[in-house]
Design a protein around this motif. Structure first.
Motif, short mmCIF file in Angstrom:
data_model
loop_
_atom_site.label_atom_id
_atom_site.label_comp_id
_atom_site.label_asym_id
_atom_site.label_seq_id
_atom_site.Cartn_x
_atom_site.Cartn_y
_atom_site.Cartn_z
N LEU A 1 0.93 -0.74 -0.35
CA LEU A 1 -0.47 0.15 -0.03
C LEU A 1 1.07 1.72 -0.06
CD1 LEU A 1 -3.09 -1.30 2.52
CD2 LEU A 1 -2.84 -0.29 0.19
N LEU A 2 2.04 1.31 0.94
CA LEU A 2 3.28 2.33 1.47
C LEU A 2 3.72 2.66 -0.34
CD1 LEU A 2 4.23 1.81 4.36
CD2 LEU A 2 2.81 4.12 3.66
N ARG A 3 3.96 1.45 -0.93
CA ARG A 3 4.20 1.93 -3.01
C ARG A 3 3.84 2.36 -3.31
NH1 ARG A 3 8.43 -2.97 0.03
NH2 ARG A 3 9.84 -2.42 0.46
N ASN A 4 2.60 2.02 -3.66
CA ASN A 4 1.81 2.40 -4.82
C ASN A 4 0.97 4.05 -4.15
OD1 ASN A 4 -0.52 3.03 -6.14
ND2 ASN A 4 -1.85 1.51 -5.63
N SER A 5 1.24 4.62 -5.04
CA SER A 5 1.44 6.08 -4.07
C SER A 5 -0.08 6.56 -3.90
CB SER A 5 2.25 7.41 -5.19
OG SER A 5 1.55 7.34 -6.56
N ASN A 6 -0.79 5.80 -4.82
CA ASN A 6 -2.25 5.97 -4.40
C ASN A 6 -2.97 5.81 -3.69
OD1 ASN A 6 -2.33 7.89 -7.15
ND2 ASN A 6 -2.46 5.95 -7.95
N THR B 1 12.40 -2.76 9.69
CA THR B 1 13.45 -3.16 9.47
C THR B 1 13.43 -3.46 7.82
OG1 THR B 1 13.51 -4.72 10.82
CG2 THR B 1 15.54 -5.36 8.80
N GLU B 2 12.39 -3.56 6.93
CA GLU B 2 12.34 -2.87 5.20
C GLU B 2 11.84 -1.53 5.05
OE1 GLU B 2 9.77 -4.90 1.31
OE2 GLU B 2 10.56 -5.99 2.90
N LEU B 3 10.83 -0.90 6.42
CA LEU B 3 10.60 0.17 5.54
C LEU B 3 11.82 1.00 6.52
CD1 LEU B 3 7.64 1.45 6.03
CD2 LEU B 3 8.53 2.71 8.24
N ARG B 4 12.47 1.38 6.91
CA ARG B 4 13.74 2.12 7.60
C ARG B 4 14.60 1.96 6.27
NH1 ARG B 4 10.92 5.22 9.55
NH2 ARG B 4 10.08 4.37 12.10
N GLN B 5 14.63 0.95 5.10
CA GLN B 5 15.98 0.44 4.97
C GLN B 5 15.72 1.01 3.42
OE1 GLN B 5 16.64 -3.91 4.54
NE2 GLN B 5 18.09 -3.53 6.55
N ASP B 6 14.04 0.97 3.13
CA ASP B 6 13.66 1.99 1.57
C ASP B 6 13.79 3.18 1.92
OD1 ASP B 6 11.67 3.08 -0.43
OD2 ASP B 6 10.94 1.52 -0.23
N LYS B 7 14.49 3.97 0.93
CA LYS B 7 14.69 5.47 1.09
C LYS B 7 13.33 6.15 1.31
CE LYS B 7 19.41 5.23 -0.58
NZ LYS B 7 20.40 6.07 -1.26
N SER B 8 12.68 5.90 0.67
CA SER B 8 11.09 6.82 0.17
C SER B 8 10.31 6.78 1.25
CB SER B 8 10.62 5.91 -1.65
OG SER B 8 9.52 4.87 -0.94
N LEU B 9 10.68 5.98 1.98
CA LEU B 9 9.43 4.92 3.18
C LEU B 9 10.06 5.21 4.45
CD1 LEU B 9 8.11 1.45 1.57
CD2 LEU B 9 7.00 4.62 1.57
N ALA B 10 11.82 5.32 5.09
CA ALA B 10 12.36 5.55 6.37
C ALA B 10 11.72 6.06 6.84
CB ALA B 10 13.68 5.67 5.57
N SER B 11 11.85 7.42 6.30
CA SER B 11 11.55 8.63 7.42
C SER B 11 9.86 8.29 8.10
CB SER B 11 11.58 9.74 7.15
OG SER B 11 11.05 10.06 5.85
N SER B 12 9.15 7.11 7.86
CA SER B 12 7.79 7.10 8.35
C SER B 12 7.60 7.33 9.60
CB SER B 12 7.05 5.87 7.48
OG SER B 12 7.43 5.64 6.46
N VAL B 13 6.50 8.14 9.62
CA VAL B 13 5.94 7.94 11.32
C VAL B 13 5.48 6.84 11.75
CG1 VAL B 13 4.88 9.10 13.35
CG2 VAL B 13 6.36 10.45 11.11
N VAL B 14 6.33 6.36 12.43
CA VAL B 14 5.29 4.62 12.83
C VAL B 14 5.64 5.06 14.97
CG1 VAL B 14 5.58 1.72 12.96
CG2 VAL B 14 6.40 3.33 11.35
N PHE B 15 3.64 4.81 15.08
CA PHE B 15 3.67 4.08 16.33
C PHE B 15 3.08 2.66 17.00
CE2 PHE B 15 2.65 8.54 16.21
CZ PHE B 15 2.98 8.99 17.53
N VAL B 16 3.95 1.87 16.99
CA VAL B 16 3.73 0.26 18.10
C VAL B 16 2.71 0.27 18.41
CG1 VAL B 16 4.51 -1.55 18.44
CG2 VAL B 16 5.39 -0.38 17.02
N LEU B 17 1.91 -0.68 18.04
CA LEU B 17 0.42 -0.58 18.72
C LEU B 17 -0.14 -2.30 18.97
CD1 LEU B 17 -2.23 0.74 20.56
CD2 LEU B 17 -3.20 0.80 18.05
#
Length: 149
Positions: free
Chosen positions: A49-54, A78-94
């Motif tokens: 979903l994140l990699r699909n810009s829409n 781990t994968e999110l932080r290694q992807d340059k376009s997604l690395a700065s995503s704000v994540v709250f663990v729930l």
């Protein structure tokens, strides 16, 4: 939602537990928070979903469960932080996990917060109110460096 103006923040809710998802959605409705919510059942679906810009519009925050099938929350982080376009995503663990090693690992992956579901309560009201205040105060970029947008 109040009449204050702010950039609408999309919520990506990554959780395989339908009851918890309904609790978050119910709290959003009760507090009249109209932010778009996109749900993923596991890390694989969330990354797609994140990699699909829409699918998930920026700015967004991620509410991430740790214990999920196929790809759990730590594997996704781990994968999110290694992807340059997604690395700065704000994540709250729930999550249901109160384990210190899970908290340490999550914060080492630069999560914005670690929230234990049993501490939130059945209605998720405190969580949603905290997030509502958070995205009204924090400035989010609409594009990230290295993104395909």
């Amino acid at each position: 939602m109040t009449t204050d103006t702010y950039d609408e923040v999309t919520i990506l809710l990554v959780d395989d537990d339908d009851v918890d998802v309904m609790g978050v959605q119910r709290a959003l409705r009760k507090l009249k928070i109209l932010n778009p919510v996109v749900r993923a059942h596991d890390g694989i679906e969330a990354l797609e979903l994140l990699r699909n810009s829409n699918a998930v519009k920026r700015p967004y925050i991620i509410l991430l469960d740790l214990n999920m099938p196929r790809m759990n929350g730590f594997e996704m982080l781990t994968e999110l932080r290694q992807d340059k376009s997604l690395a700065s995503s704000v994540v709250f663990v729930l999550t249901t996990s109160k384990a210190d090693e899970d908290k340490v690992e999550a914060y080492q992956q630069n999560v914005a917060g670690y929230i234990v579901k049993s501490n939130v309560g059945e209605g998720f009201m405190d969580l949603i109110q905290m997030l509502d205040r958070y995205w009204r105060v924090v400035e989010f970029p609409t594009q990230m460096s290295g993104s395909k947008e």
